[in-house]
Design a protein around this motif. Structure first.
Motif, PDB file in Angstrom:
ATOM      1  N   TYR A   7       0.842  -1.197   0.000  1.00 17.41           N
ATOM      2  CA  TYR A   7       0.000   0.000   0.000  1.00 17.41           C
ATOM      3  C   TYR A   7       0.871   1.240   0.000  1.00 17.41           C
ATOM      4  O   TYR A   7       1.880   1.288   0.688  1.00 17.41           O
ATOM      5  CB  TYR A   7      -0.888   0.026   1.250  1.00 17.41           C
ATOM      6  CG  TYR A   7      -1.891  -1.092   1.292  1.00 17.41           C
ATOM      7  CD1 TYR A   7      -3.186  -0.896   0.850  1.00 17.41           C
ATOM      8  CD2 TYR A   7      -1.533  -2.350   1.767  1.00 17.41           C
ATOM      9  CE1 TYR A   7      -4.112  -1.931   0.886  1.00 17.41           C
ATOM     10  CE2 TYR A   7      -2.437  -3.386   1.800  1.00 17.41           C
ATOM     11  CZ  TYR A   7      -3.730  -3.177   1.358  1.00 17.41           C
ATOM     12  OH  TYR A   7      -4.632  -4.199   1.385  1.00 17.41           O
ATOM     13  N   THR A  10      -0.127   8.370   1.197  1.00 18.51           N
ATOM     14  CA  THR A  10       0.126   9.772   0.875  1.00 18.51           C
ATOM     15  C   THR A  10      -0.785  10.614   1.753  1.00 18.51           C
ATOM     16  O   THR A  10      -1.657  10.065   2.438  1.00 18.51           O
ATOM     17  CB  THR A  10      -0.162  10.055  -0.614  1.00 18.51           C
ATOM     18  OG1 THR A  10      -1.556   9.833  -0.859  1.00 18.51           O
ATOM     19  CG2 THR A  10       0.682   9.178  -1.537  1.00 18.51           C
ATOM     20  N   GLU A  12      -3.282  12.091   0.887  1.00 25.11           N
ATOM     21  CA  GLU A  12      -4.658  11.863   0.433  1.00 25.11           C
ATOM     22  C   GLU A  12      -5.245  10.556   0.963  1.00 25.11           C
ATOM     23  O   GLU A  12      -6.445  10.343   0.904  1.00 25.11           O
ATOM     24  CB  GLU A  12      -4.720  11.841  -1.107  1.00 25.11           C
ATOM     25  CG  GLU A  12      -4.450  13.179  -1.758  1.00 25.11           C
ATOM     26  CD  GLU A  12      -2.966  13.510  -1.832  1.00 25.11           C
ATOM     27  OE1 GLU A  12      -2.135  12.571  -1.966  1.00 25.11           O
ATOM     28  OE2 GLU A  12      -2.629  14.689  -1.719  1.00 25.11           O
ATOM     29  N   GLU A  14      -4.593   6.020   1.697  1.00 27.99           N
ATOM     30  CA  GLU A  14      -3.880   4.776   1.452  1.00 27.99           C
ATOM     31  C   GLU A  14      -4.452   4.096   0.209  1.00 27.99           C
ATOM     32  O   GLU A  14      -5.654   3.964   0.071  1.00 27.99           O
ATOM     33  CB  GLU A  14      -4.061   3.872   2.675  1.00 27.99           C
ATOM     34  CG  GLU A  14      -3.289   2.593   2.645  1.00 27.99           C
ATOM     35  CD  GLU A  14      -3.462   1.822   3.938  1.00 27.99           C
ATOM     36  OE1 GLU A  14      -2.780   2.141   4.917  1.00 27.99           O
ATOM     37  OE2 GLU A  14      -4.301   0.902   3.956  1.00 27.99           O
ATOM     38  N   THR A  15      -3.556   3.644  -0.695  1.00 24.70           N
ATOM     39  CA  THR A  15      -3.961   2.998  -1.936  1.00 24.70           C
ATOM     40  C   THR A  15      -3.174   1.710  -2.115  1.00 24.70           C
ATOM     41  O   THR A  15      -1.952   1.703  -1.977  1.00 24.70           O
ATOM     42  CB  THR A  15      -3.669   3.915  -3.149  1.00 24.70           C
ATOM     43  OG1 THR A  15      -4.295   5.168  -2.942  1.00 24.70           O
ATOM     44  CG2 THR A  15      -4.166   3.302  -4.438  1.00 24.70           C
ATOM     45  N   LYS A  16      -3.886   0.621  -2.441  1.00 28.58           N
ATOM     46  CA  LYS A  16      -3.194  -0.639  -2.719  1.00 28.58           C
ATOM     47  C   LYS A  16      -2.481  -0.508  -4.059  1.00 28.58           C
ATOM     48  O   LYS A  16      -3.072  -0.085  -5.051  1.00 28.58           O
ATOM     49  CB  LYS A  16      -4.174  -1.804  -2.774  1.00 28.58           C
ATOM     50  CG  LYS A  16      -3.474  -3.150  -2.930  1.00 28.58           C
ATOM     51  CD  LYS A  16      -4.442  -4.286  -3.127  1.00 28.58           C
ATOM     52  CE  LYS A  16      -5.173  -4.608  -1.852  1.00 28.58           C
ATOM     53  NZ  LYS A  16      -5.980  -5.840  -1.967  1.00 28.58           N
ATOM     54  N   ILE A  17      -1.192  -0.873  -4.100  1.00 25.49           N
ATOM     55  CA  ILE A  17      -0.431  -0.748  -5.340  1.00 25.49           C
ATOM     56  C   ILE A  17      -0.005  -2.098  -5.914  1.00 25.49           C
ATOM     57  O   ILE A  17       0.305  -2.178  -7.091  1.00 25.49           O
ATOM     58  CB  ILE A  17       0.802   0.171  -5.174  1.00 25.49           C
ATOM     59  CG1 ILE A  17       1.700  -0.303  -4.042  1.00 25.49           C
ATOM     60  CG2 ILE A  17       0.378   1.610  -4.970  1.00 25.49           C
ATOM     61  CD1 ILE A  17       3.015   0.437  -3.946  1.00 25.49           C
ATOM     62  N   ASN A  63       5.486   8.212  -3.543  1.00 22.56           N
ATOM     63  CA  ASN A  63       4.771   8.285  -4.802  1.00 22.56           C
ATOM     64  C   ASN A  63       5.128   7.119  -5.707  1.00 22.56           C
ATOM     65  O   ASN A  63       6.248   6.650  -5.710  1.00 22.56           O
ATOM     66  CB  ASN A  63       5.139   9.581  -5.543  1.00 22.56           C
ATOM     67  CG  ASN A  63       4.784  10.805  -4.743  1.00 22.56           C
ATOM     68  OD1 ASN A  63       3.670  10.919  -4.252  1.00 22.56           O
ATOM     69  ND2 ASN A  63       5.728  11.709  -4.590  1.00 22.56           N
TER      70      ASN A  63
END
Length: 65
Positions: A7, A10, A12, A14-17, A63
């Motif tokens: 994850y 940022t 903004e 948490e985003t799974k990558i 990023n």
């Protein structure tokens, strides 16, 4: 299985990558190369913030390249 999900955190949120991460290699330029169970790779700019082994969760701050 021992795979984890990565994850990106940022301001903004948490985003799974990436799913099924089995390898993390730090690069000389400060980025990280993540590899998954099927041999796919992703390079991300950021720093390893936390690894939760029991939850199979890798948290990276920064990023995506």
């Amino acid at each position: 299985m021992c795979e984890s999900s990565a994850y990106m955190v940022t301001p903004e949120g948490e985003t799974k990558i990436m799913d099924y991460v089995v390898d993390i290699v730090p690069n000389d330029d400060g980025s990280l190369t993540l590899s998954d169970l099927l041999g796919g790779t992703k390079i991300v700019e950021g720093r390893l913030k936390e690894v939760k082994l029991l939850a199979h969760k890798i948290i990276i701050e920064g990023n995506v390249v």
